[in-house]
Design an enzyme around this catalytic site. Sequence first.
Site, mmCIF file in Angstrom:
data_model
loop_
_atom_site.group_PDB
_atom_site.id
_atom_site.type_symbol
_atom_site.label_atom_id
_atom_site.label_comp_id
_atom_site.label_asym_id
_atom_site.label_seq_id
_atom_site.Cartn_x
_atom_site.Cartn_y
_atom_site.Cartn_z
ATOM 1 N N ASP A 45 -10.158 -38.132 -13.355
ATOM 2 C CA ASP A 45 -10.606 -38.969 -12.245
ATOM 3 C C ASP A 45 -12.025 -38.611 -11.803
ATOM 4 O OD1 ASP A 45 -10.081 -36.582 -10.950
ATOM 5 O OD2 ASP A 45 -8.802 -37.461 -9.394
ATOM 6 N N ASP A 97 -7.738 -34.205 -15.212
ATOM 7 C CA ASP A 97 -6.911 -35.406 -15.127
ATOM 8 C C ASP A 97 -7.725 -36.696 -15.185
ATOM 9 O OD1 ASP A 97 -7.945 -34.966 -12.509
ATOM 10 O OD2 ASP A 97 -6.359 -36.216 -11.669
ATOM 11 N N ASP A 126 -12.968 -34.149 -15.742
ATOM 12 C CA ASP A 126 -12.158 -32.997 -15.368
ATOM 13 C C ASP A 126 -10.787 -33.122 -16.040
ATOM 14 O OD1 ASP A 126 -11.201 -35.139 -13.912
ATOM 15 O OD2 ASP A 126 -10.807 -33.982 -12.112
ATOM 16 N N SER A 182 -5.998 -31.112 -11.464
ATOM 17 C CA SER A 182 -7.389 -31.550 -11.591
ATOM 18 C C SER A 182 -8.229 -30.491 -12.299
ATOM 19 C CB SER A 182 -7.944 -31.897 -10.207
ATOM 20 O OG SER A 182 -9.236 -32.429 -10.283
#
Length: 473
Positions: free
Chosen positions: A239, A237, A235, A95
């Site tokens: 999400d 990734d 961010d 993340s």
Amino acid sequence: MAPKFGTSGLRGLVSELTPDLVGAYVRAFLVACPAGPRVLVGRDLRASSPRIAEDAIAAIRAAWREAVDCGALPTPALALAAMGQGAAAIMVTGSHIPADRNGLKFYLPSGEISKADEAAIGQALERPMATPAPAAGQEGARSFAPEAGAAYVARYVQAFGDAALAGLRVGVYQHSSVARETLVEILGALGAEPVPLAASDSFVPVDTEAVDAGTRAMLAEWCAGQGLDALVSTDGDADRPMLTDAAGRVVPGDILGAITARALGAGAVCTPVSSNSLVTRLPEFETVRLTRIGSPFVIAAMEEILAADPAARVAGFEANGGFLLGFAARGPAGPLAPLMTRDAMLPLVTVLAAARAAGGVAGLVAALPARHTAADRLQQVAPEAAAALLARLDASAGARDAFFAPLGREAGCDRTDGLRVSFASGEILHLRPSGNAPEFRVYAEADSPDRAAAVLKLGLERVAMVLVNSSLL
């Protein structure tokens, strides 16, 4: 810190995410959870992610399952693809945390694993898991699905239509987000003019919940210099969303979530206790559930509401902006199916579309109740020191009075997740050590942006001071 489950999957130092450890967690997942015969594997753009993804794929095949290599794609795109195929999934991502760390996020065919599933995986790790090594050529199959993210793009184009963002010039801070090209593709397909900015070949740890002053200044410069109506990013990734107004001011993620839930017609909202309390003041939301921090807790609350009323129009969002849709909604151009995993794209597109109709992002935000939040973190904080500080404050009203003295009289103390103290002034300061990284999070809330920033600054200073010299408390 040894790799462990936190608010969003397994996290740890890359040096400790060895092939053996990754393989052990994957085997435990397959043994403890009803994953089925097929597992999709995706990854973010960290330098360590391809190797870890290969380790996960090897473990899946060694367990006689089919491993589907989806390559680099957003976490919600992988979840959507897996749920659409009735398959499990593993996302390799850390993340927003620095590049020396990484992690695994697990999905069942029904969606994200729960905290109970995490516990079952942990228990399976402690038991012998003898998996006969397959002979050469007899492993589970490996296939490739580079097109796995296509359904994710189509989801938003079909729901919002090709003119939803017509006339908007939108900057895209690409850095090392795995969605950097997907953002450009979707914005363009919805009629906006995307302006790609600052793609990076090395990993940039962008935390959408704690955007640093240097990044904020850079965003404002881009908005002014490029003539942007807004600027978006995610961010690592994808999400968690990040969005600014035309002046480059970052809109907090929980504000994006509240606007999105209202625009989609949600009647019930589940959100962590750290989110802006204005969500409780919006009349459109008949039910508001405040949870512990982390998407598994938000999903559990959403599932409770849906179990009581399957027709409930329930949505969830976190203070970092990740949005979870729990009902069949409708966009300007078509249906929008539920997706109960944290997603960055839905709040970005929904808020931009609403802002276009309202004359801009700033005006849309200004129409909300006047409650403002600020958040940041202290890094490289030893977990045992953070736990000791929180335990001392939690146990002693006198210690809290001394620690929080500049903020006035305590009016309430919420222990849902960490220590969230409300004061007679209406201001709030929330302290919470990270569960799987050496970080100490501090959240503040007040009636003006400047005051929220001042409360946050005071909180960070007090925490740092006591961590250095515990005798001050």
